[in-house]
Design an enzyme around this catalytic site. Sequence first.
Site, PDB file in Angstrom:
ATOM      1  N   GLU A 179      -4.026   7.468  -6.042  1.00 25.20           N
ATOM      2  CA  GLU A 179      -4.038   6.634  -7.260  1.00 25.20           C
ATOM      3  C   GLU A 179      -5.210   7.031  -8.149  1.00 25.20           C
ATOM      4  O   GLU A 179      -6.349   7.013  -7.650  1.00 25.20           O
ATOM      5  CB  GLU A 179      -4.138   5.151  -6.869  1.00 25.20           C
ATOM      6  CG  GLU A 179      -2.880   4.656  -6.176  1.00 25.20           C
ATOM      7  CD  GLU A 179      -2.945   3.183  -5.780  1.00 25.20           C
ATOM      8  OE1 GLU A 179      -3.949   2.510  -6.107  1.00 25.20           O
ATOM      9  OE2 GLU A 179      -2.004   2.706  -5.149  1.00 25.20           O
ATOM     10  N   ARG A 198       0.826  -1.196   0.000  1.00 22.16           N
ATOM     11  CA  ARG A 198       0.000   0.000   0.000  1.00 22.16           C
ATOM     12  C   ARG A 198       0.864   1.252   0.000  1.00 22.16           C
ATOM     13  O   ARG A 198       1.892   1.303   0.714  1.00 22.16           O
ATOM     14  CB  ARG A 198      -0.899   0.050   1.250  1.00 22.16           C
ATOM     15  CG  ARG A 198      -2.173  -0.758   1.141  1.00 22.16           C
ATOM     16  CD  ARG A 198      -3.069  -0.215   0.010  1.00 22.16           C
ATOM     17  NE  ARG A 198      -4.275  -1.004  -0.171  1.00 22.16           N
ATOM     18  CZ  ARG A 198      -4.381  -2.041  -1.020  1.00 22.16           C
ATOM     19  NH1 ARG A 198      -3.350  -2.431  -1.730  1.00 22.16           N
ATOM     20  NH2 ARG A 198      -5.531  -2.665  -1.164  1.00 22.16           N
ATOM     21  N   HIS A 208      -0.935  -0.035  -9.886  1.00 20.44           N
ATOM     22  CA  HIS A 208      -1.654  -0.935  -8.963  1.00 20.44           C
ATOM     23  C   HIS A 208      -2.127  -2.198  -9.707  1.00 20.44           C
ATOM     24  O   HIS A 208      -3.321  -2.504  -9.745  1.00 20.44           O
ATOM     25  CB  HIS A 208      -2.834  -0.204  -8.308  1.00 20.44           C
ATOM     26  CG  HIS A 208      -3.286  -0.843  -7.014  1.00 20.44           C
ATOM     27  ND1 HIS A 208      -3.764  -0.102  -5.947  1.00 20.44           N
ATOM     28  CD2 HIS A 208      -3.324  -2.142  -6.607  1.00 20.44           C
ATOM     29  CE1 HIS A 208      -4.079  -0.922  -4.963  1.00 20.44           C
ATOM     30  NE2 HIS A 208      -3.831  -2.166  -5.341  1.00 20.44           N
TER      31      HIS A 208
HETATM   32  N1  LIG Z   1      -0.798  -4.331  -5.072  1.00 22.18           N
HETATM   33  C1  LIG Z   1      -1.806  -5.158  -5.067  1.00 22.18           C
HETATM   34  O1  LIG Z   1      -2.548  -5.260  -6.017  1.00 22.18           O
HETATM   35  C2  LIG Z   1      -2.036  -6.023  -3.864  1.00 22.18           C
HETATM   36  C3  LIG Z   1      -2.560  -7.298  -4.013  1.00 22.18           C
HETATM   37  C4  LIG Z   1      -2.767  -8.087  -2.869  1.00 22.18           C
HETATM   38  C5  LIG Z   1      -2.458  -7.584  -1.630  1.00 22.18           C
HETATM   39  N2  LIG Z   1      -1.990  -6.315  -1.522  1.00 22.18           N
HETATM   40  C6  LIG Z   1      -1.649  -5.758  -0.228  1.00 22.18           C
HETATM   41  O2  LIG Z   1      -0.571  -6.490   0.298  1.00 22.18           O
HETATM   42  C7  LIG Z   1      -0.568  -6.387   1.717  1.00 22.18           C
HETATM   43  C8  LIG Z   1      -0.355  -7.749   2.338  1.00 22.18           C
HETATM   44  O3  LIG Z   1      -1.423  -8.605   2.025  1.00 22.18           O
HETATM   45  P1  LIG Z   1      -1.539 -10.033   2.733  1.00 22.18           P
HETATM   46  O4  LIG Z   1      -2.689 -10.715   2.131  1.00 22.18           O
HETATM   47  O5  LIG Z   1      -0.226 -10.710   2.748  1.00 22.18           O
HETATM   48  O6  LIG Z   1      -1.895  -9.592   4.219  1.00 22.18           O
HETATM   49  P2  LIG Z   1      -1.717 -10.468   5.523  1.00 22.18           P
HETATM   50  O7  LIG Z   1      -2.662  -9.904   6.503  1.00 22.18           O
HETATM   51  O8  LIG Z   1      -1.791 -11.920   5.214  1.00 22.18           O
HETATM   52  O9  LIG Z   1      -0.231 -10.148   6.004  1.00 22.18           O
HETATM   53  C9  LIG Z   1       0.147  -8.926   6.527  1.00 22.18           C
HETATM   54  C10 LIG Z   1       1.297  -9.183   7.473  1.00 22.18           C
HETATM   55  O10 LIG Z   1       1.830  -7.937   7.901  1.00 22.18           O
HETATM   56  C11 LIG Z   1       2.276  -8.117   9.238  1.00 22.18           C
HETATM   57  N3  LIG Z   1       2.460  -6.840   9.889  1.00 22.18           N
HETATM   58  C12 LIG Z   1       1.543  -5.999  10.412  1.00 22.18           C
HETATM   59  N4  LIG Z   1       2.157  -4.917  10.941  1.00 22.18           N
HETATM   60  C13 LIG Z   1       3.470  -5.079  10.739  1.00 22.18           C
HETATM   61  C14 LIG Z   1       4.606  -4.302  11.077  1.00 22.18           C
HETATM   62  N5  LIG Z   1       4.484  -3.131  11.706  1.00 22.18           N
HETATM   63  N6  LIG Z   1       5.825  -4.770  10.722  1.00 22.18           N
HETATM   64  C15 LIG Z   1       5.953  -5.946  10.088  1.00 22.18           C
HETATM   65  N7  LIG Z   1       4.916  -6.738   9.761  1.00 22.18           N
HETATM   66  C16 LIG Z   1       3.691  -6.307  10.088  1.00 22.18           C
HETATM   67  C17 LIG Z   1       1.176  -8.961   9.841  1.00 22.18           C
HETATM   68  O11 LIG Z   1       1.614  -9.610  11.012  1.00 22.18           O
HETATM   69  C18 LIG Z   1       0.885  -9.938   8.730  1.00 22.18           C
HETATM   70  O12 LIG Z   1       1.637 -11.116   8.872  1.00 22.18           O
HETATM   71  C19 LIG Z   1      -1.879  -5.711   2.065  1.00 22.18           C
HETATM   72  O13 LIG Z   1      -1.663  -4.340   2.259  1.00 22.18           O
HETATM   73  C20 LIG Z   1      -2.714  -5.898   0.814  1.00 22.18           C
HETATM   74  O14 LIG Z   1      -3.704  -4.939   0.694  1.00 22.18           O
HETATM   75  C21 LIG Z   1      -1.750  -5.534  -2.627  1.00 22.18           C
HETATM   76  O1  LIG Z   2      -5.689  -5.272  -1.764  1.00 19.52           O
HETATM   77  C1  LIG Z   2      -5.817  -5.798  -2.847  1.00 19.52           C
HETATM   78  O2  LIG Z   2      -6.453  -6.852  -3.021  1.00 19.52           O
HETATM   79  C2  LIG Z   2      -5.128  -5.225  -4.021  1.00 19.52           C
HETATM   80  O3  LIG Z   2      -4.623  -3.989  -3.738  1.00 19.52           O
HETATM   81  C3  LIG Z   2      -5.899  -5.272  -5.292  1.00 19.52           C
HETATM   82  O4  LIG Z   2      -6.582  -4.099  -5.578  1.00 19.52           O
HETATM   83  P1  LIG Z   2      -7.503  -4.022  -6.885  1.00 19.52           P
HETATM   84  O5  LIG Z   2      -8.671  -4.881  -6.658  1.00 19.52           O
HETATM   85  O6  LIG Z   2      -7.898  -2.600  -7.015  1.00 19.52           O
HETATM   86  O7  LIG Z   2      -6.700  -4.512  -8.045  1.00 19.52           O
END
Ligand SMILES: NC(=O)c1ccc[n+]([C@@H]2O[C@H](COP(=O)([O-])OP(=O)(O)OC[C@H]3O[C@@H](n4cnc5c(N)ncnc54)[C@H](O)[C@@H]3O)[C@@H](O)[C@H]2O)c1
Ligand SMILES: O=C(O)[C@H](O)COP(=O)(O)O
Length: 593
Positions: free
Chosen positions: A282, A253, A304
């Site tokens: 964004e 994020r 993204h």
């Molecule tokens: N760019 C995209 O399109 C996209 C796609 C999928 C997920 N994401 C993002 O990726 C991130 C992770 O997703 P996920 O499914 O693995 O989440 P998740 O909840 O499985 O994992 C998050 C991890 O972060 C850890 N955490 C929390 N605070 C912390 C800190 N201060 N220091 C270190 N670790 C810490 C938690 O303990 C947890 O293990 C989320 O922000 C999600 O929105 C982005």
């Molecule tokens: O948190 C998520 O699942 C990702 O950031 C994906 O976002 P999007 O659905 O806008 O592609």
Amino acid sequence: MAPSALDPPTPTPAFPPATYRILVPEHLSPEGLALLRANPTFAVDTPPGPLSEAELCALIPAYHALIVRSETRVTAAVLAAGAAKLRVVARAGVGVDNIDVAAATRGGIVVVNSPSGNLVAAAEHTVALLLATARHVGAADAGVKAGRWERARLVGVEVGRKTLGVVGFGKVGMKVARMAKGLGMRVVVVDPYASKEVAARAGVELRAALADVLAEVDFLTVHTPLLASTLGLLGEKELRRMKKTARVLNVARGGVYDEAALLKALDEGWIAGAGLDVFTSEPPVEGSVAARLAAHPKVVSTPHLGASTVEAQENVSMDVCAQVVEILKGGLPTAAVNAPIILPEEYRRLQPFVRLIERMGSLYTQHFASARGGMVGGRRFELVYHGELAGMSNTRPLFAALVKGLVSSISDLGGRDVNIVNATLIAKERGIAIDEKHVRDGGAVPTYASAVTLRSLSSGGDEAASQAGEQVIEGYVSGNDVFISKLDRFTANFQPQGTLLVLHNYDEPGKIGNVGMLLGRHGVNINSMHVASALYGGATPAAAAIVDGPIAANGRAAREALMILGVAGEVTEDVLRELEAAEGILDVSLVRL
Ligand SMILES: NC(=O)c1ccc[n+]([C@@H]2O[C@H](COP(=O)([O-])OP(=O)(O)OC[C@H]3O[C@@H](n4cnc5c(N)ncnc54)[C@H](O)[C@@H]3O)[C@@H](O)[C@H]2O)c1
Ligand SMILES: O=C(O)[C@H](O)COP(=O)(O)O
């Protein structure tokens, strides 16, 4: 009686019964939409989005469900505008930072997501950015397309045998770590909530603090949610500690890296480059730090795209649409962000008790509290589960049903429904404290396989004072029907449904006839009658009551009973006053269930 705490939403007159409208203002994979549209009673609207807050506020009052991705901001104002009908906000993805989850919880609106539908896509995109930043893929591609053949300027670095720091060892972080191991990298991990065993099994080194990894990593990737505690987690201090050759990645994020500090780090050469998929705005607002970062020559930027694969979009779309279907049909979500997960079997077993307890709560409020000028707010209750029910570990729907029953008949909840999402909050707002007790063997109500006691305790004071002020309702379930087996000190056996007149009277001949005649005069029909005694139950006058009460008009020690009449026709205030004034009637309450 209002629908139960877990019932589907009440259809509105504007649409045929059980027609639910679903708003999808962002692109959603057709597989999920097909799941919604397979249901003839669902109407799905997909206006081109994203919609602004004002546009959403104008549209949302007509909808029961809203499905979004990351481009729609579901604010408190949007949720308030949708309060009358909106039951569920679904996030087709993981991050719910664009949804005001606290406001949804206050409104009893379930927020669901797809916790793992796009994790492979996000991890693969991270690896794509890792390699792209290492080998200048973006700049090279742009150069070739512009007619340049720049080989010397675009010499990269290898990732094999280098160290990758992973901040956030959750679903995506763990997948990235595994993939990086596959590329021959050494992986060090920081996550205060990660387990040593899991890290060891994944072959990574778990470090206690971020400060422990900064100076040694060649690449750093963050995979935390955006929380108050992760906002600006990587700032100037942290970036200054990294190697000048290090590259950082963000597919989590925008905001986890302090963007201004990152820009400075790239401009001043504290680090070598970045691969960024996410930004604080964004698309980045023109002229903003985010926009300058996105356009920076040392940054590989993507809009993204972490979750944007055919497979991930199909997964998240199906995941959340299936949950929306379930919720609108009165079922349960599998991935609620703001409600406990209840297994379908548990849910099925709890259903009749949800109905019973909601009615017990409503009966309490109307019989004990409103009819006697008492209050529900500020009271302490004990909900005791007996027999088989005591073995159920997840009684959250029962707690919610009690809160709903207690407050719904008298309170203005501003159009909010009470349910498992907001029950604790609403109880807190009203100062209602509920202790749940599980009594597995015997206990006070041994007769039924499962039974429930609701006890209202006067707050404060000693045990004896508390017991003196205690009001009790007991109930049980038989088949699909629910029954009240005790009301106050009277043993009863009636179904809590419809409009009931509960008359507390001296048990003397002629009472029933007099009451019947009085009601008849006012056009109120009696559909059912039960007499509850202080010693034993019975559905006939013959089974009535024997308890020493106050001295009756004729000077004899009186016996008391409760007469519970199921009635049809309007019971006005005048009728109630006349009943109260009738000879031998001690008090009267009108209960609508
Ligand atoms: N760019 C995209 O399109 C996209 C796609 C999928 C997920 N994401 C993002 O990726 C991130 C992770 O997703 P996920 O499914 O693995 O989440 P998740 O909840 O499985 O994992 C998050 C991890 O972060 C850890 N955490 C929390 N605070 C912390 C800190 N201060 N220091 C270190 N670790 C810490 C938690 O303990 C947890 O293990 C989320 O922000 C999600 O929105 C982005
Ligand atoms: O948190 C998520 O699942 C990702 O950031 C994906 O976002 P999007 O659905 O806008 O592609």
